[in-house]
Design a protein around this motif. Structure first.
Motif, PDB file in Angstrom:
ATOM      1  N   VAL A  14      -2.489  15.547   4.951  1.00 21.14           N
ATOM      2  CA  VAL A  14      -1.192  15.848   5.545  1.00 21.14           C
ATOM      3  C   VAL A  14      -0.789  17.250   5.111  1.00 21.14           C
ATOM      4  N   ALA A  15      -0.656  18.158   6.090  1.00 26.89           N
ATOM      5  CA  ALA A  15      -0.241  19.537   5.809  1.00 26.89           C
ATOM      6  C   ALA A  15      -1.088  20.160   4.702  1.00 26.89           C
ATOM      7  N   GLY A  16      -2.381  19.925   4.778  1.00 27.29           N
ATOM      8  CA  GLY A  16      -3.295  20.509   3.807  1.00 27.29           C
ATOM      9  C   GLY A  16      -3.418  19.744   2.503  1.00 27.29           C
ATOM     10  N   GLN A  17      -2.658  18.673   2.333  1.00 28.11           N
ATOM     11  CA  GLN A  17      -2.749  17.853   1.129  1.00 28.11           C
ATOM     12  C   GLN A  17      -3.653  16.648   1.383  1.00 28.11           C
ATOM     13  N   GLU A  69       3.911  12.474  14.158  1.00 25.12           N
ATOM     14  CA  GLU A  69       3.224  11.703  13.139  1.00 25.12           C
ATOM     15  C   GLU A  69       2.762  12.585  11.983  1.00 25.12           C
ATOM     16  N   SER A  70       3.062  12.112  10.775  1.00 26.55           N
ATOM     17  CA  SER A  70       2.640  12.831   9.581  1.00 26.55           C
ATOM     18  C   SER A  70       1.121  12.823   9.455  1.00 26.55           C
ATOM     19  N   PHE A  71       0.508  11.732   9.886  1.00 25.47           N
ATOM     20  CA  PHE A  71      -0.946  11.616   9.856  1.00 25.47           C
ATOM     21  C   PHE A  71      -1.346  10.725  11.027  1.00 25.47           C
ATOM     22  N   PRO A  72      -2.587  10.796  11.489  1.00 26.75           N
ATOM     23  CA  PRO A  72      -3.001  10.084  12.702  1.00 26.75           C
ATOM     24  C   PRO A  72      -2.764   8.580  12.643  1.00 26.75           C
ATOM     25  N   ASN A  73      -2.181   8.046  13.718  1.00 27.79           N
ATOM     26  CA  ASN A  73      -1.984   6.597  13.873  1.00 27.79           C
ATOM     27  C   ASN A  73      -1.204   5.972  12.721  1.00 27.79           C
ATOM     28  N   LEU A  77       0.874  -1.170   0.000  1.00 30.49           N
ATOM     29  CA  LEU A  77       0.000   0.000   0.000  1.00 30.49           C
ATOM     30  C   LEU A  77       0.912   1.221   0.000  1.00 30.49           C
ATOM     31  N   LEU A  78       0.798   2.050  -1.015  1.00 34.30           N
ATOM     32  CA  LEU A  78       1.651   3.230  -1.157  1.00 34.30           C
ATOM     33  C   LEU A  78       0.806   4.490  -1.041  1.00 34.30           C
ATOM     34  N   LEU A  79       1.282   5.425  -0.232  1.00 40.30           N
ATOM     35  CA  LEU A  79       0.602   6.708  -0.093  1.00 40.30           C
ATOM     36  C   LEU A  79       1.197   7.696  -1.076  1.00 40.30           C
ATOM     37  N   GLU A  80       0.327   8.445  -1.727  1.00 43.54           N
ATOM     38  CA  GLU A  80       0.813   9.491  -2.630  1.00 43.54           C
ATOM     39  C   GLU A  80       1.782  10.404  -1.878  1.00 43.54           C
ATOM     40  N   PRO A  81       2.781  10.958  -2.581  1.00 41.74           N
ATOM     41  CA  PRO A  81       3.886  11.648  -1.902  1.00 41.74           C
ATOM     42  C   PRO A  81       3.465  12.861  -1.089  1.00 41.74           C
ATOM     43  N   ILE A  82       4.082  12.976   0.081  1.00 40.45           N
ATOM     44  CA  ILE A  82       3.906  14.130   0.968  1.00 40.45           C
ATOM     45  C   ILE A  82       4.955  15.171   0.610  1.00 40.45           C
ATOM     46  N   ASN A  83       4.545  16.404   0.475  1.00 39.41           N
ATOM     47  CA  ASN A  83       5.472  17.476   0.149  1.00 39.41           C
ATOM     48  C   ASN A  83       6.457  17.719   1.293  1.00 39.41           C
ATOM     49  N   LYS A  84       7.759  17.620   0.998  1.00 43.51           N
ATOM     50  CA  LYS A  84       8.815  17.892   1.980  1.00 43.51           C
ATOM     51  C   LYS A  84      10.010  18.450   1.224  1.00 43.51           C
TER      52      LYS A  84
END
Length: 240
Positions: free
Chosen positions: A106-109, A88-92, A61-68
């Motif tokens: 995540v951060a508005g995304q 945590e980038s996102f809950p749990n 399971l891959l999450l679309e990229p988080i901007n960093k």
């Protein structure tokens, strides 16, 4: 002969210009073409999947990229990478196993999880992001899979390669970290001795990269370095 050369040179110049124009327009057309994650991934639709012949885990399971944003990978010290992954980038993020299509913010995304089988031994994150028209540089990728073992297997090691830095957890506990600006090399870093529980075992991983390609490979090896292959990968129980 001089007259002939004089006549031919303008023609060559025009031809060169036409070639350049054709190339430029060809590149524009290629960039405008629809993108796809094929042939690097296929949907994970079967109930389970065995590792490949060398033991590499290909179902994730891959999450679309988080901007960093990062202009260089030289900053990826262990402290920097750990801070980037926590809080945590996102809950749990190390507790919940997502399902295909689940969304997190995540951060508005708003980002989506994708259940995929890699067609290669390594999981090409850059191709995943590019094929989905997502950000490819200055990103963090999260990956999750479930390893089912028919019985308890002690003294195994998680062997990981990644481009660039990454951290990997087994059943909620950190197993191995790769830091610095590095290319993906199989078995680049190997964990301490671990135990695969009978039944379900959950792997979480996070890969951070600035410029350049992103990918990773993961497998379990025994004390002799031989791959563990009598396990299966599934997404059954995802979302719990």
């Amino acid at each position: 002969m001089k007259t002939l050369k004089t006549i031919m040179m303008p023609g060559i110049g025009i031809l060169a210009i036409l070639v350049v124009i054709s190339t430029v327009h060809g590149n524009v057309a290629a960039d405008d073409a629809p993108r796809s994650i094929t042939p690097y991934f296929t949907p994970a639709t079967s109930p389970s999947k065995a590792p490949d012949q060398d033991g590499f885990l290909q179902r994730w399971l891959l999450l679309e990229p988080i901007n960093k944003p990062n202009r260089t990978n030289a900053v990826f010290t262990d402290t920097y990478v750990r801070n980037a992954m926590n809080p945590e980038s996102f809950p749990n993020q190390l507790a919940v196993i997502p399902r295909n299509g689940d969304k997190v913010t995540v951060a508005g995304q708003e980002l989506t999880w994708h259940a995929l089988d890699s067609t290669n031994f390594d999981v090409k994150l850059f191709r995943f992001a590019y094929g989905l028209n997502k950000q490819t540089y200055g990103v963090i990728f999260w990956a999750v899979t479930i390893v089912d073992s028919p019985y308890e297997i002690k003294n195994v090691r998680m062997a990981v390669g990644s481009n660039s830095a990454s951290i990997w957890w087994l059943n909620g506990k950190e197993a191995v970290g790769l830091f610095g600006d590095r290319r993906m090399v199989m078995d680049d870093c190997v964990s301490k001795r671990l135990t695969l529980n009978k039944g379900r075992n959950v792997i979480h991983g996070a890969v951070i990269n600035g410029p350049g390609l992103s990918d990773f490979c993961v497998r379990f090896i025994d004390e002799n370095g031989a791959p563990i292959k009598n396990i299966t990968l599934s997404l059954e129980g995802a979302g719990k």
